[in-house]
Design an enzyme around this catalytic site. Structure first.
Site, PDB file in Angstrom:
ATOM      1  CB  SER A  62      51.387  37.699  48.244  1.00 52.28           C
ATOM      2  OG  SER A  62      50.174  37.434  48.085  1.00 52.28           O
ATOM      3  CE  LYS A  65      47.075  39.709  48.295  1.00 45.14           C
ATOM      4  NZ  LYS A  65      47.338  38.541  48.832  1.00 45.14           N
ATOM      5  CB  SER A 122      48.009  36.908  51.824  1.00 48.95           C
ATOM      6  OG  SER A 122      49.009  37.113  50.532  1.00 48.95           O
TER       7      SER A 122
END
Length: 382
Positions: A62, A65, A122
């Site tokens: 993640s 991102k 997230s």
């Protein structure tokens, strides 16, 4: 043996004299980290202060991102989209697994709320919803992410999605993530979003807690993103600012639970113990005066656009000098903030930093009669 030692010392001297703009391995640093890959970078200059396998291509989970937020922030800055835009969740966005806010098809949030869900919670589903809102399709948004990676000169990065779940051809490196983070920090929106510890979504019915525990545990920590998958293990790209010194740390492939926080704090402790930020001129400080022609005023004050300084190793802050380059004359009209010159900071003969010198206020163009009057006064003295 003496000959070998002399060669090693000579190489060390050469490498030690390389300027901040050069990306070189840091020699003699004894930090043991469980991370498969790690880097500590000065956020202002991009200078590498510590690295371990920093160019190695690894899955980022993640931490992906950060690039998603960067592309979105650019779209906001260019007014392609607005934070108040209503984003509608598609079926494509709602079917994603992993960390999410459990969007329902047709559910709506503002773009700002969706970005908060990405930065704090997230949210994989939020990534797709935002991607589709900005670029029409998730695939087109991912193309924009890869275009941005190329623009930043990243050689070990390719994205296959906007959320970071494992996929073929989805990889980056600790160095590349640090450079993405460095660029992201230019956007106050991203710093605001990723520094939020918590957020109430759906009128308080759905609580988001930031997964970056450094925000609680490490003084000065104020941003960026965590990641975890079985493939990527624990990853973290973070930033900390203390006494004017802002550092970026990236750790990837940490096997232990919460190990990405412990390893990052260990590396930050090294950085803040060894380095400091030395300021040579504060923001908005007067640096000179420029003559104005054809204006309602005869001169304009030039001030620093931002503070001028450099990250230096403690005890090694000697031999710095400043060069000021200023236009001798400029024609009106002049806008506030217009560039009038620059100030360059050197250590010995190596450029360390520079800032623009800008106009502290606007100056309008004088009317024809005023210009003629000034000409007569200059020629005849009346």
């Amino acid at each position: 043996m003496r000959k070998v030692l002399s060669i090693v010392l000579a190489m060390a001297v050469v490498l030690g004299n390389i300027g901040f703009a050069h990306v070189q391995p840091v020699l003699g640093v004894e930090i043991e980290t469980e991370a498969a890959s790690a880097i500590l970078m000065d956020a202002a200059s991009g200078r590498i202060l510590y690295e371990k396998e920093a160019q190695k291509e690894l899955p980022p989970a993640s931490v992906t991102k950060i690039m998603t937020l960067l592309v979105a922030a650019e779209a906001v800055a260019s007014e392609k989209v607005k934070l108040t835009d209503i984003v509608t969740a598609s079926e494509n966005a709602c079917k994603l697994g992993g960390s999410q806010i459990y969007l329902e098809p047709g559910e709506t949030f503002t773009l700002e709320q969706m970005l908060i869900a990405i930065a704090v919670g997230s949210a994989n589903d939020g990534c797709v919803a935002v991607a589709e809102h900005i670029n029409g399709t998730h695939e087109a948004f991912v193309e924009e992410m890869n275009r941005k990676a190329q623009e930043l000169g990243l050689k070990n990065t390719h994205f296959a999605n906007a959320y970071g779940l494992p996929a073929e051809g989805h990889y980056t490196s600790a160095y590349d993530l640090a450079m993405i983070s460095k660029e992201a920090l230019n956007y106050p929106l991203i710093r605001k979003l990723t520094s939020m510890k918590e957020y109430d979504l759906r009128e308080g019915k759905f609580k988001l807690w930031n997964t970056n525990k450094l925000l609680w545990w490490y003084p000065g920590a104020d941003g960026l993103k965590t990641g975890w998958t079985n493939e990527a293990k624990y990853c973290l790209a973070s930033t900390v600012e203390r006494n004017g010194l802002r550092l970026i740390c990236v750790v990837m492939g940490v096997p232990q639970v919460r190990g990405h926080f412990a390893e990052s704090m260990k590396i930050y402790n090294y950085g803040f113990a060894k380095y400091e930020f030395k300021q040579f001129a504060p923001a908005e400080e007067k640096q000179g005066v420029v003559k104005v022609s054809k204006g309602v005023e005869n001169e304009i004050i030039a001030i620093t656009e931002k503070s001028l300084g450099a990250t230096v190793e403690k005890g090694k802050d000697k031999n710095f000098w400043v060069e000021t380059k200023l236009n001798p004359e400029i024609s009106a009209p002049i806008e506030k903030g217009q560039k009038l010159g620059e100030v360059l900071l050197y250590q010995n003969d190596q450029l360390q930093a520079s800032v623009n010198l800008i106009a502290d206020h606007p100056v309008a163009k004088a009317g024809l009669i005023d210009q003629l009057g000034r000409t007569m006064k200059g020629v005849f003295g009346f």
